[in-house]
Design a protein around this motif. Structure first.
Motif, PDB file in Angstrom:
ATOM      1  N   VAL A 246       0.854  -1.188   0.000  1.00  0.00           N
ATOM      2  CA  VAL A 246       0.000   0.000   0.000  1.00  0.00           C
ATOM      3  C   VAL A 246       0.886   1.233   0.000  1.00  0.00           C
ATOM      4  CG1 VAL A 246      -1.976  -1.085   1.092  1.00  0.00           C
ATOM      5  CG2 VAL A 246      -0.187  -0.143   2.523  1.00  0.00           C
ATOM      6  N   PRO A 247       0.481   2.281  -0.717  1.00  0.00           N
ATOM      7  CA  PRO A 247       1.351   3.454  -0.863  1.00  0.00           C
ATOM      8  C   PRO A 247       1.489   4.253   0.425  1.00  0.00           C
ATOM      9  CG  PRO A 247      -0.765   3.838  -1.919  1.00  0.00           C
ATOM     10  CD  PRO A 247      -0.742   2.404  -1.519  1.00  0.00           C
ATOM     11  N   ARG A 248       2.683   4.768   0.604  1.00  0.00           N
ATOM     12  CA  ARG A 248       2.956   5.676   1.718  1.00  0.00           C
ATOM     13  C   ARG A 248       2.133   6.947   1.524  1.00  0.00           C
ATOM     14  NH1 ARG A 248       8.567   6.396   1.026  1.00  0.00           N
ATOM     15  NH2 ARG A 248       8.765   4.320   1.952  1.00  0.00           N
ATOM     16  N   GLN A 249       1.541   7.406   2.580  1.00  0.00           N
ATOM     17  CA  GLN A 249       0.716   8.599   2.498  1.00  0.00           C
ATOM     18  C   GLN A 249       1.571   9.868   2.574  1.00  0.00           C
ATOM     19  OE1 GLN A 249      -2.774   8.215   1.921  1.00  0.00           O
ATOM     20  NE2 GLN A 249      -1.839   6.209   1.557  1.00  0.00           N
ATOM     21  N   GLY A 250       1.000  10.984   2.096  1.00  0.00           N
ATOM     22  CA  GLY A 250       1.660  12.268   2.260  1.00  0.00           C
ATOM     23  C   GLY A 250       2.494  12.733   1.095  1.00  0.00           C
ATOM     24  N   ARG A 251       2.553  11.912   0.016  1.00  0.00           N
ATOM     25  CA  ARG A 251       3.260  12.336  -1.188  1.00  0.00           C
ATOM     26  C   ARG A 251       2.336  12.224  -2.374  1.00  0.00           C
ATOM     27  NH1 ARG A 251       8.721   9.289  -2.154  1.00  0.00           N
ATOM     28  NH2 ARG A 251       8.736  10.769  -3.873  1.00  0.00           N
ATOM     29  N   PRO A 252       2.382  13.140  -3.326  1.00  0.00           N
ATOM     30  CA  PRO A 252       1.498  13.054  -4.486  1.00  0.00           C
ATOM     31  C   PRO A 252       1.778  11.809  -5.303  1.00  0.00           C
ATOM     32  CG  PRO A 252       3.199  14.725  -4.837  1.00  0.00           C
ATOM     33  CD  PRO A 252       3.297  14.296  -3.405  1.00  0.00           C
ATOM     34  N   ALA A 253       0.708  11.258  -5.908  1.00  0.00           N
ATOM     35  CA  ALA A 253       0.858  10.023  -6.678  1.00  0.00           C
ATOM     36  C   ALA A 253       1.848  10.187  -7.825  1.00  0.00           C
ATOM     37  CB  ALA A 253      -0.502   9.557  -7.194  1.00  0.00           C
ATOM     38  N   ASN A 254       1.907  11.385  -8.439  1.00  0.00           N
ATOM     39  CA  ASN A 254       2.824  11.565  -9.563  1.00  0.00           C
ATOM     40  C   ASN A 254       4.267  11.734  -9.109  1.00  0.00           C
ATOM     41  OD1 ASN A 254       2.834  14.152  -8.556  1.00  0.00           O
ATOM     42  ND2 ASN A 254       1.950  15.122 -10.368  1.00  0.00           N
ATOM     43  N   GLY A 255       4.481  11.713  -7.782  1.00  0.00           N
ATOM     44  CA  GLY A 255       5.843  11.754  -7.269  1.00  0.00           C
ATOM     45  C   GLY A 255       6.426  10.371  -7.059  1.00  0.00           C
ATOM     46  N   GLY A 256       5.647   9.355  -7.321  1.00  0.00           N
ATOM     47  CA  GLY A 256       6.142   7.999  -7.218  1.00  0.00           C
ATOM     48  C   GLY A 256       6.179   7.483  -5.803  1.00  0.00           C
ATOM     49  N   ARG A 257       5.027   7.289  -5.200  1.00  0.00           N
ATOM     50  CA  ARG A 257       4.998   6.815  -3.817  1.00  0.00           C
ATOM     51  C   ARG A 257       5.456   5.361  -3.724  1.00  0.00           C
ATOM     52  NH1 ARG A 257      -0.809   8.228  -1.452  1.00  0.00           N
ATOM     53  NH2 ARG A 257      -1.429   7.400  -3.482  1.00  0.00           N
ATOM     54  N   HIS A 258       6.286   5.089  -2.729  1.00  0.00           N
ATOM     55  CA  HIS A 258       6.684   3.721  -2.425  1.00  0.00           C
ATOM     56  C   HIS A 258       5.762   3.150  -1.355  1.00  0.00           C
ATOM     57  CE1 HIS A 258      10.259   4.819  -4.666  1.00  0.00           C
ATOM     58  NE2 HIS A 258      10.614   3.544  -4.674  1.00  0.00           N
ATOM     59  N   ALA A 259       5.791   1.841  -1.227  1.00  0.00           N
ATOM     60  CA  ALA A 259       4.924   1.171  -0.270  1.00  0.00           C
ATOM     61  C   ALA A 259       5.351   1.495   1.156  1.00  0.00           C
ATOM     62  CB  ALA A 259       4.953  -0.339  -0.499  1.00  0.00           C
ATOM     63  N   SER A 260       4.358   1.763   2.007  1.00  0.00           N
ATOM     64  CA  SER A 260       4.618   1.926   3.436  1.00  0.00           C
ATOM     65  C   SER A 260       4.585   0.577   4.141  1.00  0.00           C
ATOM     66  CB  SER A 260       3.590   2.862   4.060  1.00  0.00           C
ATOM     67  OG  SER A 260       2.274   2.370   3.888  1.00  0.00           O
ATOM     68  N   HIS A 261       3.761  -0.332   3.645  1.00  0.00           N
ATOM     69  CA  HIS A 261       3.731  -1.728   4.078  1.00  0.00           C
ATOM     70  C   HIS A 261       3.880  -2.552   2.804  1.00  0.00           C
ATOM     71  CE1 HIS A 261       2.232  -0.595   8.084  1.00  0.00           C
ATOM     72  NE2 HIS A 261       1.424   0.240   7.447  1.00  0.00           N
ATOM     73  N   GLY A 262       4.749  -3.533   2.818  1.00  0.00           N
ATOM     74  CA  GLY A 262       4.941  -4.309   1.604  1.00  0.00           C
ATOM     75  C   GLY A 262       5.495  -5.683   1.870  1.00  0.00           C
ATOM     76  N   ALA A 263       5.086  -6.629   1.041  1.00  0.00           N
ATOM     77  CA  ALA A 263       5.550  -8.006   1.177  1.00  0.00           C
ATOM     78  C   ALA A 263       5.626  -8.651  -0.192  1.00  0.00           C
ATOM     79  CB  ALA A 263       4.601  -8.811   2.066  1.00  0.00           C
ATOM     80  N   ALA A 264       6.696  -9.383  -0.430  1.00  0.00           N
ATOM     81  CA  ALA A 264       6.823 -10.164  -1.652  1.00  0.00           C
ATOM     82  C   ALA A 264       6.165 -11.519  -1.431  1.00  0.00           C
ATOM     83  CB  ALA A 264       8.281 -10.345  -2.032  1.00  0.00           C
ATOM     84  N   LEU A 265       5.360 -11.946  -2.396  1.00  0.00           N
ATOM     85  CA  LEU A 265       4.640 -13.211  -2.311  1.00  0.00           C
ATOM     86  C   LEU A 265       4.961 -14.081  -3.510  1.00  0.00           C
ATOM     87  CD1 LEU A 265       1.058 -11.904  -1.395  1.00  0.00           C
ATOM     88  CD2 LEU A 265       2.911 -12.520   0.170  1.00  0.00           C
ATOM     89  N   ARG A 266       4.926 -15.398  -3.288  1.00  0.00           N
ATOM     90  CA  ARG A 266       4.984 -16.355  -4.390  1.00  0.00           C
ATOM     91  C   ARG A 266       3.645 -17.086  -4.453  1.00  0.00           C
ATOM     92  NH1 ARG A 266       9.166 -21.203  -6.234  1.00  0.00           N
ATOM     93  NH2 ARG A 266       7.543 -22.632  -6.940  1.00  0.00           N
ATOM     94  N   ILE A 267       3.068 -17.105  -5.651  1.00  0.00           N
ATOM     95  CA  ILE A 267       1.819 -17.812  -5.910  1.00  0.00           C
ATOM     96  C   ILE A 267       2.118 -18.941  -6.894  1.00  0.00           C
ATOM     97  CG2 ILE A 267      -0.572 -17.590  -6.665  1.00  0.00           C
ATOM     98  CD1 ILE A 267       0.166 -15.756  -4.292  1.00  0.00           C
ATOM     99  N   ASP A 268       1.657 -20.154  -6.579  1.00  0.00           N
ATOM    100  CA  ASP A 268       1.837 -21.318  -7.446  1.00  0.00           C
ATOM    101  C   ASP A 268       0.474 -21.834  -7.890  1.00  0.00           C
ATOM    102  OD1 ASP A 268       4.872 -22.688  -7.132  1.00  0.00           O
ATOM    103  OD2 ASP A 268       4.288 -21.306  -5.538  1.00  0.00           O
ATOM    104  N   ARG A 269       0.337 -22.048  -9.179  1.00  0.00           N
ATOM    105  CA  ARG A 269      -0.919 -22.616  -9.680  1.00  0.00           C
ATOM    106  C   ARG A 269      -0.845 -24.138  -9.647  1.00  0.00           C
ATOM    107  NH1 ARG A 269      -4.574 -21.033 -14.996  1.00  0.00           N
ATOM    108  NH2 ARG A 269      -6.343 -22.328 -14.363  1.00  0.00           N
ATOM    109  N   GLY A 270      -1.695 -24.742  -8.850  1.00  0.00           N
ATOM    110  CA  GLY A 270      -1.768 -26.192  -8.761  1.00  0.00           C
ATOM    111  C   GLY A 270      -2.924 -26.740  -9.583  1.00  0.00           C
ATOM    112  N   ALA A 271      -3.180 -28.022  -9.408  1.00  0.00           N
ATOM    113  CA  ALA A 271      -4.241 -28.678 -10.180  1.00  0.00           C
ATOM    114  C   ALA A 271      -5.617 -28.192  -9.772  1.00  0.00           C
ATOM    115  CB  ALA A 271      -4.141 -30.192  -9.998  1.00  0.00           C
ATOM    116  N   THR A 272      -5.775 -27.814  -8.505  1.00  0.00           N
ATOM    117  CA  THR A 272      -7.105 -27.451  -8.020  1.00  0.00           C
ATOM    118  C   THR A 272      -7.166 -26.073  -7.384  1.00  0.00           C
ATOM    119  OG1 THR A 272      -6.644 -28.529  -5.883  1.00  0.00           O
ATOM    120  CG2 THR A 272      -7.696 -29.868  -7.607  1.00  0.00           C
ATOM    121  N   GLY A 273      -6.062 -25.345  -7.343  1.00  0.00           N
ATOM    122  CA  GLY A 273      -6.081 -24.037  -6.717  1.00  0.00           C
ATOM    123  C   GLY A 273      -4.714 -23.387  -6.734  1.00  0.00           C
ATOM    124  N   TYR A 274      -4.568 -22.352  -5.912  1.00  0.00           N
ATOM    125  CA  TYR A 274      -3.350 -21.550  -5.907  1.00  0.00           C
ATOM    126  C   TYR A 274      -2.723 -21.547  -4.508  1.00  0.00           C
ATOM    127  CZ  TYR A 274      -5.187 -19.736 -10.325  1.00  0.00           C
ATOM    128  OH  TYR A 274      -5.678 -19.619 -11.598  1.00  0.00           O
TER     129      TYR A 274
END
Length: 297
Positions: free
Chosen positions: A202-230
């Protein structure tokens, strides 16, 4: 072009040392990833000097020399400092690429390719029988990527909004900006056995969107597609610049996702539900037609 105080042979040795340090910092022992970082000339993808690198406390500072060797450090180089767009941390990308588990012959969508440095790394990993679709929305960055990757027959550069790609099934998808939700093609066009690595944030608050806001909270995820779900798995913290265009996070999503991050527990997720009714009380986050849950896929 940048200055060169080292011979081509010396620079190749420096690039090998840089690659060795990058994978060590990333805590991966994947020799193919190390070889890919050693093979790709990073300076081709940084634009003309003087270069700027990110400070730990925010902002940028210029490098006083334009020597090529300075490209080979685990640092964030600015591509568009006014928008907060960088050529990201090599060690972070090495870790995420290890999670993507790229195989020779894979067809991969690289969403948010920037100037194409990590597209080139992916091209090394998929080999001549694979292909990388490098998707970048910004026309200036995409133009640089097109020129820098012109000698790689196994890469196609597409100037487009990443929420529309891939447009065919692929083996893996690598997203390089923070999003509040996955785009439908990232989920629905993964082949069975396919892998998606994306930064949720989610973007850090207090900076304009055209200034390139970085995430204030962030997590890298891996998603795998299986036979019946993810299946879904937390990789670690990751703070990328936040999406623009069709994947801009609206204020309601920002509020809900911020609450989930503050509550904690994302490291325990095990599955992604897609267009399936979630079980209340068994999910870390429930969005519009998707959820991250604690149950197995």
């Amino acid at each position: 072009m940048p200055d060169a105080l080292f011979t081509a042979e010396e620079l190749a040795l420096i690039r090998r040392a840089y690659a060795h340090q990058v994978v060590a910092t990333a805590a991966t022992t994947n020799p193919r990833i190390e070889a890919a970082f050693a093979a790709v000339p990073r300076e081709k993808f940084l634009g003309p000097p003087p270069w700027q690198i990110a400070n730990l406390g925010g902002g940028y500072r210029p490098l006083l020399s334009s020597d090529v060797v300075l490209a080979y450090q685990d640092a964030l180089f600015a591509l568009q400092p006014d928008k907060g767009v960088n050529n990201g941390s090599p060690s972070l990308h090495a870790r995420l690429l290890a999670e993507l588990d790229v195989q020779i012959g894979d067809h991969i969508a690289h969403i948010g390719a920037g100037t194409g440095y990590y597209s080139a790394i992916l091209a090394e990993l998929v080999g001549a029988t694979g292909h990388v679709h490098a998707v970048e929305m910004d026309p200036d960055l995409a133009g640089h990527a097109q020129a820098a990757l012109a000698d790689r027959a196994n890469v196609s550069v597409i100037t487009a909004d990443g929420n529309q790609w891939p447009q065919q099934e692929v083996d893996a998808i690598y997203v390089n900006f923070a999003v509040g939700r996955p785009a439908a093609p990232w989920i629905e066009r993964l082949r069975p056995g396919g892998r998606l690595v994306l930064p949720l944030g989610v973007p850090r608050q207090g900076r304009p969107a055209n200034g390139g806001r970085h995430a204030s909270h962030g997590a890298a995820l891996r998603i795998d597609r299986g036979a019946t779900g993810y299946a879904a798995r937390w990789i670690g913290n990751a703070y990328f610049v936040c999406a623009n265009g069709g994947l801009t996070t609206d204020e309601q999503e920002v509020e809900k996702l911020t609450t989930a991050f503050k509550r904690g527990g994302i490291e325990f997720i095990k599955s992604l539900l897609w267009k399936t009714e979630p079980r209340i009380g068994r999910c870390w986050y429930i969005g519009d037609q998707w959820a991250l849950c604690y149950d197995e896929a």
